[in-house]
Enzyme design. Sequence first.
Site, short mmCIF file in Angstrom:
data_model
loop_
_atom_site.label_atom_id
_atom_site.label_comp_id
_atom_site.label_asym_id
_atom_site.label_seq_id
_atom_site.Cartn_x
_atom_site.Cartn_y
_atom_site.Cartn_z
N ARG A 107 44.62 43.66 33.71
CA ARG A 107 43.91 44.24 34.85
C ARG A 107 44.76 44.16 36.12
O ARG A 107 44.27 43.85 37.20
CB ARG A 107 42.56 43.53 35.06
CG ARG A 107 41.65 43.54 33.85
CD ARG A 107 41.30 44.95 33.40
NE ARG A 107 40.44 44.91 32.23
CZ ARG A 107 40.87 44.97 30.97
NH1 ARG A 107 42.17 45.11 30.72
NH2 ARG A 107 40.04 44.93 29.97
N SER A 130 32.58 45.16 33.76
CA SER A 130 32.86 43.74 33.97
C SER A 130 33.17 43.48 35.44
O SER A 130 33.98 44.18 36.05
CB SER A 130 34.05 43.29 33.12
OG SER A 130 33.75 43.42 31.75
N GLU A 156 37.36 41.68 39.00
CA GLU A 156 37.93 42.90 38.44
C GLU A 156 37.44 44.10 39.26
O GLU A 156 38.18 45.07 39.46
CB GLU A 156 37.52 43.06 36.98
CG GLU A 156 38.09 44.27 36.29
CD GLU A 156 37.82 44.29 34.81
OE1 GLU A 156 37.73 45.39 34.25
OE2 GLU A 156 37.71 43.20 34.19
#
Length: 317
Positions: free
Chosen positions: A184, A236, A307
């Site tokens: 990420r 998420s 995230e």
Amino acid sequence: MQSKPQVLELRTDLPSRLRKILLPAAHHIPLAPFTTWRIGGAAERLLRPHSVEEAAEMLAAARGEGWPVFFLGRGSNLLIDDAGLPGLTLHLAGSLQWLKFGQNTVMVGAGVYLPRLAATMARQGWTGFEFLIGIPGTVGGAVRLNAGIGAGREISDILKSVTVLTPELELKTLTAGELGLGYRQSHLLNFPRWLVVEVEFHLQAQAPPKELQANLRRIIQQRQTKFPPEKLTCGSVFKNPPQGPPAGWLIDRAGFKGKTIGDAQVSTHHANFIINRGRATAIQVKTLVADIQEAVWKLHNVHLKREVVFLPDDFQG
């Protein structure tokens, strides 16, 4: 990062073109409907470029006026502030749409929807793109964050290069190796004013289209079982720590599953998801995120990193 920038040459009538661009800019348009969370204030100005040249003209106009610029794709993995976004927002969903096959590669416009790309490549018989069916975002946004599914496949697995347009109207092509891709993470996060316009992917092995399409259906079914059934979520919220249990497990053990602040609720199905139960605000979500981080740190001595991107907070400067 090394690259050979190309300065984009705009039309000779640019001053008059810029005035025409600024006139139709939609003012104070609510952005919540353009996000998967359905949260956020209004854009001071909202425009949709239909080509790289139009995007460059819009960036030039914003630069001339001294406006900040923000990019909005499908609005997943994103929280827009209740006060909205100042300056100019470029809405890229539905724009920069192309798919061009080359020698062992495919060139894809940054606005292409990832599930659409996965389905198209499956019909063409190309493997390696199936995991994209489960990511509700655009190609440009996915590359910026090196999106993926859990600890499995990531964009970096198939990425060859990315072309960006800078505020100085330079087109830079960067190889995957120059992007600092990690979990990420990419160097593009350090350059929020760079607009991803095109992405080049490696073509891998071929397989029967029916086999690949069956794999797409299997992935969709798995995600429907694993993740919350509620629709109003960004995906998420936190990255999984590099070592140790996943974020959802840590949040669950901290007692946050089902916890609410206003209409923002930690999912009872998967603790790394925050649900909008109808009228959640950005401040409610931010408060819940901060409370989770504090509790997990105190209980597990682990700092959870977001995230989800906060706009405009994360793209200031």
